[in-house]
Write an enzyme that holds these catalytic residues in place. Structure first.
Site, PDB file in Angstrom:
ATOM      1  N   ASP A   1       5.926   8.400  10.988  1.00  0.00           N
ATOM      2  CA  ASP A   1       6.378   9.181   9.754  1.00  0.00           C
ATOM      3  C   ASP A   1       5.634  10.621   9.754  1.00  0.00           C
ATOM      4  O   ASP A   1       6.049  11.327   8.832  1.00  0.00           O
ATOM      5  CB  ASP A   1       6.563   8.398   8.390  1.00  0.00           C
ATOM      6  CG  ASP A   1       5.171   8.103   7.887  1.00  0.00           C
ATOM      7  OD1 ASP A   1       4.194   7.818   8.665  1.00  0.00           O
ATOM      8  OD2 ASP A   1       5.225   8.049   6.703  1.00  0.00           O
TER       9      ASP A   1
ATOM     10  N   LYS B   1      10.164   3.836   0.482  1.00  0.00           N
ATOM     11  CA  LYS B   1       9.140   4.203  -0.554  1.00  0.00           C
ATOM     12  C   LYS B   1       9.730   5.317  -1.341  1.00  0.00           C
ATOM     13  O   LYS B   1      10.521   6.203  -1.050  1.00  0.00           O
ATOM     14  CB  LYS B   1       8.148   4.827   0.537  1.00  0.00           C
ATOM     15  CG  LYS B   1       6.725   5.148  -0.451  1.00  0.00           C
ATOM     16  CD  LYS B   1       5.618   5.641   0.571  1.00  0.00           C
ATOM     17  CE  LYS B   1       5.870   6.911   1.039  1.00  0.00           C
ATOM     18  NZ  LYS B   1       4.434   7.365   1.333  1.00  0.00           N
TER      19      LYS B   1
ATOM     20  N   ASP C   1       1.732   9.599  13.700  1.00  0.00           N
ATOM     21  CA  ASP C   1       2.297   8.372  13.619  1.00  0.00           C
ATOM     22  C   ASP C   1       3.656   8.277  13.447  1.00  0.00           C
ATOM     23  O   ASP C   1       4.386   9.436  13.357  1.00  0.00           O
ATOM     24  CB  ASP C   1       1.697   7.196  12.631  1.00  0.00           C
ATOM     25  CG  ASP C   1       2.053   8.150  11.161  1.00  0.00           C
ATOM     26  OD1 ASP C   1       2.180   9.230  11.010  1.00  0.00           O
ATOM     27  OD2 ASP C   1       1.834   7.089  10.210  1.00  0.00           O
TER      28      ASP C   1
ATOM     29  N   LYS D   1      -0.337  12.340   2.876  1.00  0.00           N
ATOM     30  CA  LYS D   1      -1.483  12.755   4.158  1.00  0.00           C
ATOM     31  C   LYS D   1      -0.524  13.620   4.996  1.00  0.00           C
ATOM     32  O   LYS D   1       0.713  13.294   4.862  1.00  0.00           O
ATOM     33  CB  LYS D   1      -2.074  11.488   4.602  1.00  0.00           C
ATOM     34  CG  LYS D   1      -1.321  10.496   5.151  1.00  0.00           C
ATOM     35  CD  LYS D   1      -2.061   9.312   5.347  1.00  0.00           C
ATOM     36  CE  LYS D   1      -1.594   8.273   5.784  1.00  0.00           C
ATOM     37  NZ  LYS D   1      -0.932   7.137   4.973  1.00  0.00           N
TER      38      LYS D   1
ATOM     39  N   SER E   1       6.410   3.731   8.501  1.00  0.00           N
ATOM     40  CA  SER E   1       5.175   4.582   9.050  1.00  0.00           C
ATOM     41  C   SER E   1       4.535   3.831  10.423  1.00  0.00           C
ATOM     42  O   SER E   1       5.341   4.346  11.422  1.00  0.00           O
ATOM     43  CB  SER E   1       4.167   4.399   7.872  1.00  0.00           C
ATOM     44  OG  SER E   1       3.032   5.238   8.251  1.00  0.00           O
ATOM     45  N   HIS E   2       3.400   3.632  10.425  1.00  0.00           N
ATOM     46  CA  HIS E   2       2.706   3.340  11.886  1.00  0.00           C
ATOM     47  C   HIS E   2       3.336   2.090  12.385  1.00  0.00           C
ATOM     48  O   HIS E   2       2.684   1.545  13.348  1.00  0.00           O
ATOM     49  CB  HIS E   2       1.285   3.503  11.567  1.00  0.00           C
ATOM     50  CG  HIS E   2       0.569   2.282  10.507  1.00  0.00           C
ATOM     51  ND1 HIS E   2       0.884   2.442   9.237  1.00  0.00           N
ATOM     52  CD2 HIS E   2       0.103   1.089  10.853  1.00  0.00           C
ATOM     53  CE1 HIS E   2       0.481   1.311   8.516  1.00  0.00           C
ATOM     54  NE2 HIS E   2       0.005   0.421   9.547  1.00  0.00           N
TER      55      HIS E   2
ATOM     56  N   GLU F   1      -8.538   9.480   4.390  1.00  0.00           N
ATOM     57  CA  GLU F   1      -8.637   7.675   4.447  1.00  0.00           C
ATOM     58  C   GLU F   1      -9.052   7.627   6.128  1.00  0.00           C
ATOM     59  O   GLU F   1      -8.885   8.562   6.987  1.00  0.00           O
ATOM     60  CB  GLU F   1      -7.654   7.038   4.323  1.00  0.00           C
ATOM     61  CG  GLU F   1      -6.909   7.091   3.009  1.00  0.00           C
ATOM     62  CD  GLU F   1      -5.732   6.345   2.968  1.00  0.00           C
ATOM     63  OE1 GLU F   1      -5.952   5.336   2.205  1.00  0.00           O
ATOM     64  OE2 GLU F   1      -4.623   6.605   3.046  1.00  0.00           O
ATOM     65  N   GLU F   2      -9.834   6.732   6.405  1.00  0.00           N
ATOM     66  CA  GLU F   2     -10.362   6.175   7.588  1.00  0.00           C
ATOM     67  C   GLU F   2      -9.077   5.810   8.411  1.00  0.00           C
ATOM     68  O   GLU F   2      -9.541   5.628   9.656  1.00  0.00           O
ATOM     69  CB  GLU F   2     -11.444   4.967   7.612  1.00  0.00           C
ATOM     70  CG  GLU F   2     -10.824   3.748   6.568  1.00  0.00           C
ATOM     71  CD  GLU F   2      -9.746   3.066   7.423  1.00  0.00           C
ATOM     72  OE1 GLU F   2      -9.680   3.018   8.587  1.00  0.00           O
ATOM     73  OE2 GLU F   2      -8.677   2.630   6.517  1.00  0.00           O
ATOM     74  N   SER F   3      -8.188   5.487   7.986  1.00  0.00           N
ATOM     75  CA  SER F   3      -7.015   5.162   8.839  1.00  0.00           C
ATOM     76  C   SER F   3      -6.064   6.339   9.573  1.00  0.00           C
ATOM     77  O   SER F   3      -5.008   6.086   9.534  1.00  0.00           O
ATOM     78  CB  SER F   3      -5.909   4.168   7.899  1.00  0.00           C
ATOM     79  OG  SER F   3      -5.743   4.914   6.772  1.00  0.00           O
TER      80      SER F   3
ATOM     81  N   THR G   1      -7.612   2.441  -1.353  1.00  0.00           N
ATOM     82  CA  THR G   1      -6.870   2.479  -0.123  1.00  0.00           C
ATOM     83  C   THR G   1      -5.382   2.692  -0.369  1.00  0.00           C
ATOM     84  O   THR G   1      -4.856   2.173  -1.281  1.00  0.00           O
ATOM     85  CB  THR G   1      -6.792   1.445   0.851  1.00  0.00           C
ATOM     86  OG1 THR G   1      -8.249   1.106   1.292  1.00  0.00           O
ATOM     87  CG2 THR G   1      -6.015   1.540   2.228  1.00  0.00           C
TER      88      THR G   1
ATOM     89  N   ASP H   1       2.412  11.210   8.929  1.00  0.00           N
ATOM     90  CA  ASP H   1       1.280  11.452   8.114  1.00  0.00           C
ATOM     91  C   ASP H   1       0.200  11.104   8.496  1.00  0.00           C
ATOM     92  O   ASP H   1      -1.083  11.581   7.927  1.00  0.00           O
ATOM     93  CB  ASP H   1       1.673  10.823   6.460  1.00  0.00           C
ATOM     94  CG  ASP H   1       1.997   9.393   6.637  1.00  0.00           C
ATOM     95  OD1 ASP H   1       1.711   8.884   7.788  1.00  0.00           O
ATOM     96  OD2 ASP H   1       1.931   8.681   5.804  1.00  0.00           O
ATOM     97  N   ARG H   2       0.044  10.599   9.710  1.00  0.00           N
ATOM     98  CA  ARG H   2      -1.346  10.280  10.222  1.00  0.00           C
ATOM     99  C   ARG H   2      -1.551  11.250  11.440  1.00  0.00           C
ATOM    100  O   ARG H   2      -0.676  11.689  11.921  1.00  0.00           O
ATOM    101  CB  ARG H   2      -1.454   8.905  10.719  1.00  0.00           C
ATOM    102  CG  ARG H   2      -1.409   7.792   9.516  1.00  0.00           C
ATOM    103  CD  ARG H   2      -1.535   6.408  10.305  1.00  0.00           C
ATOM    104  NE  ARG H   2      -1.335   5.394   9.430  1.00  0.00           N
ATOM    105  CZ  ARG H   2      -2.132   3.973   9.343  1.00  0.00           C
ATOM    106  NH1 ARG H   2      -2.735   3.950  10.472  1.00  0.00           N
ATOM    107  NH2 ARG H   2      -1.920   3.256   8.176  1.00  0.00           N
TER     108      ARG H   2
ATOM    109  N   THR I   1       0.852  -1.199   0.135  1.00  0.00           N
ATOM    110  CA  THR I   1      -0.095  -0.065  -0.114  1.00  0.00           C
ATOM    111  C   THR I   1       0.895   1.191  -0.013  1.00  0.00           C
ATOM    112  O   THR I   1       0.429   2.399  -0.421  1.00  0.00           O
ATOM    113  CB  THR I   1      -0.865  -0.154   1.291  1.00  0.00           C
ATOM    114  OG1 THR I   1      -1.605  -1.241   1.275  1.00  0.00           O
ATOM    115  CG2 THR I   1      -1.946   1.130   1.082  1.00  0.00           C
TER     116      THR I   1
HETATM  117  C1  VG1 Z   1      -3.038   1.169   5.666  1.00  0.00           C
HETATM  118  C2  VG1 Z   1      -4.157   2.027   5.871  1.00  0.00           C
HETATM  119  C3  VG1 Z   1      -4.256   2.935   4.528  1.00  0.00           C
HETATM  120  C4  VG1 Z   1      -2.899   3.670   4.645  1.00  0.00           C
HETATM  121  C5  VG1 Z   1      -1.558   2.992   4.606  1.00  0.00           C
HETATM  122  C6  VG1 Z   1      -0.165   3.779   4.876  1.00  0.00           C
HETATM  123  O1  VG1 Z   1      -3.021   0.358   4.609  1.00  0.00           O
HETATM  124  O2  VG1 Z   1      -5.291   1.117   5.858  1.00  0.00           O
HETATM  125  O3  VG1 Z   1      -5.322   3.728   4.673  1.00  0.00           O
HETATM  126  O4  VG1 Z   1      -2.696   4.589   3.207  1.00  0.00           O
HETATM  127  O5  VG1 Z   1      -1.647   2.126   5.905  1.00  0.00           O
HETATM  128  O6  VG1 Z   1      -0.336   4.566   5.841  1.00  0.00           O
HETATM  129  P1  VG1 Z   1      -3.126  -1.184   4.587  1.00  0.00           P
HETATM  130  O7  VG1 Z   1      -3.027  -1.653   3.235  1.00  0.00           O
HETATM  131  O8  VG1 Z   1      -2.389  -1.897   5.563  1.00  0.00           O
HETATM  132  O9  VG1 Z   1      -4.623  -1.277   5.141  1.00  0.00           O
HETATM  133  V1  VG1 Z   1       0.991   4.879   6.697  1.00  0.00           V
HETATM  134  O10 VG1 Z   1       0.699   6.230   7.804  1.00  0.00           O
HETATM  135  O11 VG1 Z   1       1.661   3.467   7.170  1.00  0.00           O
HETATM  136  O12 VG1 Z   1       2.044   5.076   5.149  1.00  0.00           O
HETATM  137 CO    CO Z   2       2.371   7.235   8.329  1.00  0.00          CO
END
Ligand code: VG1
Ligand code: CO
Length: 541
Positions: free
Chosen positions: A277, A124, A275, A374, A111-112, A361-363, A342, A279-280, A16
């Site tokens: 990095d 990335k 989070d 984001k 990221s998270h 995004e919902e995340s 997503t 972006d959340r 993703t």
């Molecule tokens: C998750 C989230 C998605 C987000 C992605 C990257 O992906 O659901 O909405 O864009 O993480 O976020 P997945 O495929 O695990 O559902 V970040 O802040 O980790 O770059």
């Molecule tokens: Co992130």
């Protein structure tokens, strides 16, 4: 010697958001090098080009940055702009690519996902527009990883990344920059800093939990130094290689310290977290949690109150699993709304084409066309700006929003680290039954339609299939299922539940209770618990 022989590794397929693996996997000899060389090859080489490089400060980031600098030099890049200490939040990296007009950039982050010697690492590639590489590019990178035979890397001493300045690396300029300044300046152009200063001067109390991740230095500079929030407003403000053992995912489960403080009677007026990095974001008021889908809708409805958006929005885009709350706002504003798969990479074309201004995004991801990622602190500043301009607290803003637009009750249930075969078999089985689900009655709900989401990009005409299963019930409720593309262990099933209540009655229920019939109906149709043998989800957001 700059040319090294190598052999392909299996599984270097970006998910993703980039390639994510356990740190020891990335630390194997040649693993990082193969992926970086494949990236360079897939983008037509980097000879004579300028790149941005930085990451979220996690374990192995410094070492990886040195490897990438030496590879960029050996591949003929003319300059790499690096955040001091190899630090750059994802939105700050996106901004720097745009500001400096570079060919692209590399972000070192998972990221998270947690960081540390046994946790996760990631790489990335972002394009010249500042956004994550689209699928065509990530596919080309993956194809290259399967055939790679050699990579280029300069044999040289490490570059000192601890102080701003320029250094020569085999004819390539390494430019070390303050990771915060340009980003903080950009925020000043978008939001009403004098009004926010006055808000804090008037005694408004905020808690920003940076979760020992990258936003600490940014948040201290912006909230405490530029806006005059009380010292200590930002907690866990120093980025640590293992995030201090925290799981840097800003949701009520992992940001529980912040949640506890915000839910107490003496809690601050406003709380937020971000989070790994940066972006959340998570938004919380005293005694009230704002779901990310609702946050997007509130931002869409109020963005014009911030100076950078006073002309209004061109359109709003959300990922498919995100609730339709933002669509209702777009309809009321008479602007276009878009539903994408997503992952932020799918918003890039809409933003570049000027069709969407705000995306979410919902995340826990929200952002706008100011960058192509984001942006956690952007969302926090937007909320502060809305609070200051409306003269209302979070709870009032939410109740006013629901009264006007109705409420999309929403929750996501994650089943983590499932055996991959089992998860695939369950969804393959569902795929086979989709066509026959229409008309099924269960839990007082009737299935209106069921399909697998496929996205036709309205800008470039590309199609992305298999983007999640949708079970839509009569009346606007739905359950969505998909497998995570960011996990590094087995398969993570995400189940998203939504139910719309127009009001005026029934707007103040607990989301899990309001969604109980939909959760039970999805269980009957898919058999998640019975097939996985799990009692319930690991994480509920
Ligand atoms: C998750 C989230 C998605 C987000 C992605 C990257 O992906 O659901 O909405 O864009 O993480 O976020 P997945 O495929 O695990 O559902 V970040 O802040 O980790 O770059
Ligand atoms: Co992130």
């Amino acid at each position: 010697m700059t040319i090294f022989q190598t052999k392909p590794f299996d599984g270097q397929k970006p998910g993703t958001s980039g390639l994510r693996k356990k740190t020891p996997v990335f630390m194997q000899p040649n693993y990082l090098e193969n992926f970086v060389q494949s990236t360079f090859d897939a983008i037509g080489g980097v000879s004579g080009k300028v790149l941005v490089l930085g990451g979220d400060g996690r374990y192995f980031g410094q070492e990886a940055a040195q490897v990438i600098l030496k590879m960029a030099a050996a591949n003929g890049a003319s300059r790499v702009i690096v955040g001091q200490g190899a630090w750059l939040s994802t939105p700050a990296a996106s901004h720097l690519i745009r500001l400096r007009g570079t060919f692209g950039g590399i972000i070192l982050s998972a990221s998270h996902n947690p960081g540390g010697p046994e946790e996760d690492f990631g790489v990335k590639y972002n394009m010249a527009n500042g956004g994550p590489a689209p699928e065509a590019v990530t596919e080309a990178i993956y194809a290259r990883t399967k055939e790679i035979g050699q990579y280029r890397k300069l044999e040289a001493a490490d570059v000192d990344l601890s102080v701003p300045g320029e250094a020569d690396l085999g004819g390539m300029v390494v430019e070390v920059v303050d990771p915060v300044a340009a980003y903080a300046d950009l925020m000043e152009t978008l939001f009403d800093f004098p009004a926010l200063k006055a808000l804090f001067a008037g005694g408004f109390r905020m808690r920003m939990d940076s979760m020992c991740a990258i936003t600490g230095p940014y948040a201290v500079e912006i909230f405490e130094r530029r806006l005059g929030a009380a010292p200590g407003t930002v907690t866990h403000a120093v980025p640590l290689p293992d995030f201090g053992g925290m799981h840097p995912d800003p949701n009520p489960t992992w940001a529980h310290e912040l949640m506890a403080e915000m839910m107490s009677a003496e809690g601050p007026d406003f709380g937020a977290a971000s989070d790994g990095d940066g972006d959340r974001n998570m938004i919380v008021g005293r005694g009230i949690y704002v779901s990310p889908s609702d946050s997007l809708a509130v931002i869409a409805a109020n963005a014009h109150l911030a100076p950078g958006y006073k002309a209004g929005l061109k359109g709003v885009a959300r990922s498919m699993p995100t609730s339709a709350a933002a669509d209702r706002v777009a309809a009321a504003l008479g602007i276009e709304s878009y539903e994408t798969p997503t992952g932020w990479k799918f918003f890039g074309n809409l933003l570049d084409a000027g069709r969407a201004t705000v995306c979410g995004e919902e995340s826990f991801g929200t952002g706008s066309d100011h960058v192509r990622e984001k942006d956690g602190l952007w969302a926090v500043l937007m909320w502060l700006n809305i609070i200051a301009a409306r003269g209302e607290g979070v709870a009032e803003i939410m109740s006013g929003h629901f009264a006007r637009f109705g409420r999309n009750y929403y929750s996501r249930h994650d089943y983590e680290a499932l055996p991959t075969d089992l998860a695939n078999a369950m969804l393959d089985d569902l795929r086979g039954r989709l066509g026959g689900l229409k008309g099924t009655q269960t839990q007082g709900l009737t299935v209106e339609s069921a399909d697998e989401f496929s996205y036709l990009d309205p800008v470039d005409g590309s199609v992305s299939a298999h983007q999640g299963f949708r079970i839509l019930f009569a009346g606007g409720s739905r359950a969505v299922l998909r497998l995570s593309g960011t996990g590094t262990e087995g398969a993570t099933l995400r189940v998203y539940y939504e139910r719309y209540v127009p009001g005026p009655d029934g707007l103040g229920e607990d989301p899990q209770a309001a969604l109980a019939p939909i959760i039970a109906a999805a269980e009957e149709i898919v058999g998640i618990r019975s097939r996985t043998g799990r009692e319930g989800p690991n994480v509920i957001t």
